[in-house]
Design a protein around this motif. Sequence first.
Motif, PDB file in Angstrom:
ATOM      1  N   UNK A  98       3.284 -41.078  11.418  1.00 15.26           N
ATOM      2  CA  UNK A  98       2.797 -42.430  11.730  1.00 15.26           C
ATOM      3  C   UNK A  98       2.693 -43.248  10.439  1.00 15.26           C
ATOM      4  N   UNK A  99       2.147 -42.630   9.420  1.00 15.88           N
ATOM      5  CA  UNK A  99       1.982 -43.323   8.141  1.00 15.88           C
ATOM      6  C   UNK A  99       3.346 -43.712   7.550  1.00 15.88           C
ATOM      7  N   UNK A 100       4.284 -42.772   7.588  1.00 15.91           N
ATOM      8  CA  UNK A 100       5.616 -43.060   7.033  1.00 15.91           C
ATOM      9  C   UNK A 100       6.292 -44.195   7.804  1.00 15.91           C
ATOM     10  N   UNK A 101       6.124 -44.183   9.118  1.00 14.36           N
ATOM     11  CA  UNK A 101       6.705 -45.258   9.934  1.00 14.36           C
ATOM     12  C   UNK A 101       6.095 -46.600   9.528  1.00 14.36           C
ATOM     13  N   UNK A 102       4.818 -46.583   9.200  1.00 17.16           N
ATOM     14  CA  UNK A 102       4.144 -47.843   8.829  1.00 17.16           C
ATOM     15  C   UNK A 102       4.574 -48.368   7.460  1.00 17.16           C
ATOM     16  N   UNK A 103       4.776 -47.464   6.523  1.00 15.81           N
ATOM     17  CA  UNK A 103       5.029 -47.944   5.147  1.00 15.81           C
ATOM     18  C   UNK A 103       6.514 -48.119   4.819  1.00 15.81           C
ATOM     19  N   UNK A 104       7.397 -47.513   5.597  1.00 15.89           N
ATOM     20  CA  UNK A 104       8.833 -47.669   5.307  1.00 15.89           C
ATOM     21  C   UNK A 104       9.323 -48.989   5.896  1.00 15.89           C
ATOM     22  N   UNK A 105      10.424 -49.515   5.353  1.00 16.02           N
ATOM     23  CA  UNK A 105      10.865 -50.846   5.762  1.00 16.02           C
ATOM     24  C   UNK A 105      11.293 -50.923   7.233  1.00 16.02           C
ATOM     25  N   UNK A 106      11.097 -52.092   7.796  1.00 13.38           N
ATOM     26  CA  UNK A 106      11.675 -52.468   9.078  1.00 13.38           C
ATOM     27  C   UNK A 106      11.360 -51.550  10.238  1.00 13.38           C
ATOM     28  N   UNK A 107      12.398 -51.166  10.926  1.00  8.95           N
ATOM     29  CA  UNK A 107      12.226 -50.478  12.206  1.00  8.95           C
ATOM     30  C   UNK A 107      12.369 -48.963  12.101  1.00  8.95           C
ATOM     31  N   UNK A 108      12.160 -48.416  10.935  1.00  7.42           N
ATOM     32  CA  UNK A 108      12.274 -46.966  10.784  1.00  7.42           C
ATOM     33  C   UNK A 108      11.006 -46.325  11.339  1.00  7.42           C
ATOM     34  N   UNK A 109      11.150 -45.593  12.440  1.00  6.12           N
ATOM     35  CA  UNK A 109       9.951 -45.086  13.110  1.00  6.12           C
ATOM     36  C   UNK A 109      10.009 -43.611  13.470  1.00  6.12           C
ATOM     37  N   UNK A 110      11.182 -42.989  13.369  1.00  5.42           N
ATOM     38  CA  UNK A 110      11.295 -41.603  13.823  1.00  5.42           C
ATOM     39  C   UNK A 110      11.502 -40.679  12.631  1.00  5.42           C
ATOM     40  N   UNK A 111      10.566 -39.779  12.464  1.00  7.87           N
ATOM     41  CA  UNK A 111      10.529 -38.952  11.249  1.00  7.87           C
ATOM     42  C   UNK A 111      10.974 -37.524  11.554  1.00  7.87           C
ATOM     43  N   UNK A 112      11.989 -37.071  10.842  1.00  6.27           N
ATOM     44  CA  UNK A 112      12.451 -35.684  10.968  1.00  6.27           C
ATOM     45  C   UNK A 112      12.135 -34.980   9.647  1.00  6.27           C
ATOM     46  N   UNK A 113      11.325 -33.941   9.723  1.00 11.96           N
ATOM     47  CA  UNK A 113      10.877 -33.272   8.496  1.00 11.96           C
ATOM     48  C   UNK A 113      11.824 -32.161   8.043  1.00 11.96           C
ATOM     49  N   UNK A 114      11.841 -31.963   6.741  1.00 16.75           N
ATOM     50  CA  UNK A 114      12.483 -30.771   6.168  1.00 16.75           C
ATOM     51  C   UNK A 114      11.759 -30.477   4.858  1.00 16.75           C
ATOM     52  N   UNK A 115      12.346 -29.643   4.014  1.00 21.88           N
ATOM     53  CA  UNK A 115      11.580 -29.252   2.838  1.00 21.88           C
ATOM     54  C   UNK A 115      12.244 -29.497   1.484  1.00 21.88           C
ATOM     55  N   UNK A 116      13.455 -29.999   1.474  1.00 23.56           N
ATOM     56  CA  UNK A 116      14.051 -30.389   0.191  1.00 23.56           C
ATOM     57  C   UNK A 116      14.853 -31.661   0.403  1.00 23.56           C
ATOM     58  N   UNK A 117      15.070 -32.383  -0.681  1.00 22.21           N
ATOM     59  CA  UNK A 117      15.854 -33.603  -0.602  1.00 22.21           C
ATOM     60  C   UNK A 117      17.245 -33.337  -0.044  1.00 22.21           C
ATOM     61  N   UNK A 118      17.844 -32.225  -0.476  1.00 21.38           N
ATOM     62  CA  UNK A 118      19.191 -31.887   0.007  1.00 21.38           C
ATOM     63  C   UNK A 118      19.199 -31.736   1.525  1.00 21.38           C
ATOM     64  N   UNK A 119      18.161 -31.102   2.052  1.00 23.93           N
ATOM     65  CA  UNK A 119      18.080 -30.935   3.515  1.00 23.93           C
ATOM     66  C   UNK A 119      17.900 -32.289   4.191  1.00 23.93           C
ATOM     67  N   UNK A 120      17.096 -33.170   3.585  1.00 22.64           N
ATOM     68  CA  UNK A 120      16.913 -34.508   4.171  1.00 22.64           C
ATOM     69  C   UNK A 120      18.256 -35.224   4.268  1.00 22.64           C
ATOM     70  N   UNK A 121      19.106 -35.008   3.258  1.00 17.47           N
ATOM     71  CA  UNK A 121      20.434 -35.626   3.254  1.00 17.47           C
ATOM     72  C   UNK A 121      21.336 -34.972   4.310  1.00 17.47           C
TER      73      UNK A 121
END
Length: 389
Positions: A98-121
Amino acid sequence: MAYNVQDLKQFDKAYVWHPFTQMKNYIAEEPLIIERGEGSYLYDIDGNQYLDGYASLWVNVHGHNDPELNAAIEQQIKKISHSTLLGSANVPSILLAKKLAEITPGHLTKVFYSDTGAAAVEIALKIAYQYWKNIDPKKYANKNTFISLKEAYHGDTVGAVSVGGMDLYHRIFRPLLFDRLEIPSPYVYRMEEYGDPDNIVDYCLKKLETLLEERHQEIAGLIIEPLVQGAAGIITHPNGFLKRAAELCKKYRILLICDEVAVGFGRTGTLFACEQESVEPNILCLGKAITGGYLPLAATITSENIYSAFLGHPDENKTFYHGHTYTGNQLVCSAALKNIELIERRHLVEDIQRKTPIISRALHKLRALPIVGDIRQKGLMIGLSTKSY
Ligand SMILES: *Cc1c(COP(=O)(O)O)cnc(C)c1O
């Protein structure tokens, strides 16, 4: 300590394979073994003090051993450290999303978690790829490739390396990788022959537009580190490059993935770098500073629009079949939540804006040195190039 200093040094050489490290050289030298940290300082097992000049690889935000971050993790650990997010939920991961959706720009609202930057990519690439297949598998059958920049760095897993452009790290793995399309990065200092920064931006964007014009039907998305290419040597992009690249993505209907693993959480002078050019990516990757340098977490954040392309009856095969064992781990998410709360409460972004010109003035003095060819700065990200290379 159960073992003495000499034992530890010997065990390190005997048993630990260090990342990005030529171990032949490493074992020939005395290892630096960190025992504790306090604020901006690290202390080794011999008791020597070091200034943690690169924030333990761009992650440490509030200093080491921050009492409030420590307390947040301690509180969580007394409740539970981990339960799975595959099909069930947990409190810190909900509040953090919820917090990430609030602070990130625009309409980004769905958060998928992982544990390293490479995985996020990896997740961003897979979401982008599958998005097109989910909305129309026939029409978008060929949207199978990505554009990235020269010298791009997006992490070290095979998918992330596929969109990477750093020959030194990536060359050997080429046969393993999927194809990517490359555009030049507006690296002003190394592109004098193309004219002033505006000409250089025009040149790079022309390359992008030509590629999109000719091949947009094959292209799922563009992945870019907004404003600054970190690992490539803090290559700062001239103003307007990101904005115009984003406009081209819209024009040719390809997805824009912003990899803010390095630039996110204030480093460039705004909480997220893409804010500076009022760009809203389709997919945003976060990592590194997200937990204030405490625990491994990354997140891939996307819009309702992309997310909804994955909804359907299980038989339709629209499900995103991706996940990691520790996805959304409670301890890690509670560290991130506290980190973000502290960033806000301690006015960290304003503080970065205040410090930026002070450092800028100090750096100016280095220009007089004969070895210094270029000084680049965006917020607190700073790169120096030598005259010859
Ligand atoms: C560090 C970095 C990554 C990879 O993150 P890891 O946590 O090391 O996997 C990806 N993209 C960028 C821009 C980075 O700086």
